[in-house]
Design a protein around this motif. Structure first.
Motif, PDB file in Angstrom:
ATOM      1  N   ARG A   1      40.010  35.783  36.692  1.00 27.64           N
ATOM      2  CA  ARG A   1      39.566  37.149  36.976  1.00 27.64           C
ATOM      3  C   ARG A   1      40.732  37.927  37.573  1.00 27.64           C
ATOM      4  NH1 ARG A   1      35.507  33.773  38.602  1.00 27.64           N
ATOM      5  NH2 ARG A   1      36.423  33.701  40.701  1.00 27.64           N
TER       6      ARG A   1
ATOM      7  N   SER B   1      40.833  39.664  40.129  1.00 26.16           N
ATOM      8  CA  SER B   1      40.896  39.523  41.588  1.00 26.16           C
ATOM      9  C   SER B   1      41.437  38.174  42.040  1.00 26.16           C
ATOM     10  CB  SER B   1      39.500  39.732  42.188  1.00 26.16           C
ATOM     11  OG  SER B   1      38.583  38.792  41.642  1.00 26.16           O
ATOM     12  N   ASP B   2      41.491  37.186  41.141  1.00 18.99           N
ATOM     13  CA  ASP B   2      41.972  35.851  41.507  1.00 18.99           C
ATOM     14  C   ASP B   2      43.474  35.871  41.826  1.00 18.99           C
ATOM     15  OD1 ASP B   2      39.496  34.760  41.112  1.00 18.99           O
ATOM     16  OD2 ASP B   2      39.935  34.043  39.080  1.00 18.99           O
TER      17      ASP B   2
ATOM     18  N   HIS C   1      43.974  31.736  36.446  1.00 22.75           N
ATOM     19  CA  HIS C   1      43.827  33.152  36.786  1.00 22.75           C
ATOM     20  C   HIS C   1      42.766  33.756  35.857  1.00 22.75           C
ATOM     21  CE1 HIS C   1      45.393  37.447  36.976  1.00 22.75           C
ATOM     22  NE2 HIS C   1      45.160  37.154  38.233  1.00 22.75           N
TER      23      HIS C   1
ATOM     24  N   GLY D   1      45.894  41.975  36.689  1.00 24.21           N
ATOM     25  CA  GLY D   1      45.392  41.235  35.539  1.00 24.21           C
ATOM     26  C   GLY D   1      46.473  40.888  34.527  1.00 24.21           C
TER      27      GLY D   1
END
Length: 339
Positions: free
Chosen positions: A235, A237-238, A233, A274
């Motif tokens: 970013r 957005s991932d 993970h 995040g």
């Protein structure tokens, strides 16, 4: 002589006195003990004798942590008026029962116990196993039966120890011809063993991956920041992986808003949440949980005479209970008596 007047189920639990307790202990047992003391006759055993089975090289460590663990008990809400806290080494009937029970258990049976086999491998004992460590299931059987406990909270990996206890109970009752000892039921907590902040092992002070109950706000913040999440993970957005993510494991254990946690899991899985934000939520939960425990612990730590009095009185009550059981068993077996 002890005479029972409490008809509630009897529960026996406790901890080895090898160090102050941490969040893993709270999730796995301490929280439930605080609740169970209102519905059960509860005994907490400070297992200093058992702690020596692999700490005989440092008995001072075991000795000084008796008060530390007792202080942790009081800090989380164990009430001396509801729970009897006692010191294992000050209860001679436990040692006497252990010696008696060893005559009813074979060495091969002890070596086959899956819990003991696993611990022997983890500690690298091979054939140099301390005899006290190998015989731990028998000593635990003595603890449980001496209090005539019917409920024993254990981790899933320790269920074979309760099975061993019940085999000893059945063997002795059969020999006597009536039920003198009682069988116990394992109570496995809903929350399993809590991993360390590194995600690589169970939470343990010796591994440097534990959050003690006395942790300061800065120590909590640092521990949460170091927590293992999803290495892929990268970013915000991932999409992220929840399974094996230590932060979510801790949220499952300590966050009471279940719907909020499930929503965060779905958000993390699809991406857009995040790790920094996720950890901030967990830190808020842990800060709120540990702040009052830390404050109460500091107060009790400043009153060691009170903590000692709790242990003296609890051990006195426990001695009456355990000696009554041993006397009853001696008589039932027809062992020689000078009286």
């Amino acid at each position: 002589m002890f005479s029972p007047t409490d008809n509630r189920p009897v529960i026996l639990t406790g901890d080895r006195t090898t160090g102050p307790l941490h969040l893993g202990h709270y999730a796995g047992s301490l929280k439930s003990r605080v609740a169970l003391q209102h519905s059960h006759e509860q005994f907490l055993l400070l297992a200093d004798t058992q702690a020596l089975t692999d700490n005989a090289h440092d008995p001072q460590k075991v000795q000084r942590n008796v008060l530390e663990v007792a202080t942790d008990y009081l800090a989380v809400g164990i009430d001396p008026a509801l729970t009897t806290t006692c010191v294992q080494s000050a209860l001679p009937a436990l040692a006497e029962l252990t010696l008696l029970y060893l005559n009813f258990v074979t060495v091969s049976r002890l070596e086959r116990n899956p819990t003991i086999k696993t611990e022997i491998q983890l500690r690298g004992f091979e054939r140099d196993v301390p005899a006290g460590f190998l015989c731990y299931p028998v000593a635990q059987a003595a603890d449980i039966t001496a209090f005539k406990a019917t409920v024993v909270p254990v981790g899933e990996d320790q269920a074979p120890l309760i099975e061993q206890t019940n085999k000893i109970v059945r063997r002795l009752n059969q020999q006597i011809g009536r039920d003198v000892l009682v069988e116990a039921t394992a109570m496995v907590p809903a929350v399993g063993r809590l991993p360390g902040v590194d995600g690589k092992a169970k939470m343990s002070k010796s591994q440097g991956n534990a959050i003690p109950l006395s942790a300061s706000s800065d120590e909590i913040r640092d521990a949460v920041r170091r927590m293992y999440t999803d290495p892929d993970h990268l970013r915000v957005s991932d999409p992220g992986k929840v399974e094996g993510n230590v932060v979510f494991t801790y949220l499952d254990a300590f966050c009471e808003d279940r719907q909020f946690v499930e929503e965060m899991k779905e958000h993390y899985r699809r991406g857009g949440l995040g790790d920094v934000t996720l950890k901030r939520h967990l830190e808020n939960v842990l800060q709120a949980l540990l702040a009052p425990i830390r404050e109460r612990r500091a107060r009790y730590a400043a009153e060691p005479d009170y903590v000692m009095e709790v242990l003296r009185e609890g051990t006195r009550k426990a001695r009456e209970r355990t000696e009554a059981t041993f006397a009853e068993l001696r008589s039932a077996l027809g062992l020689f008596s000078l009286t």
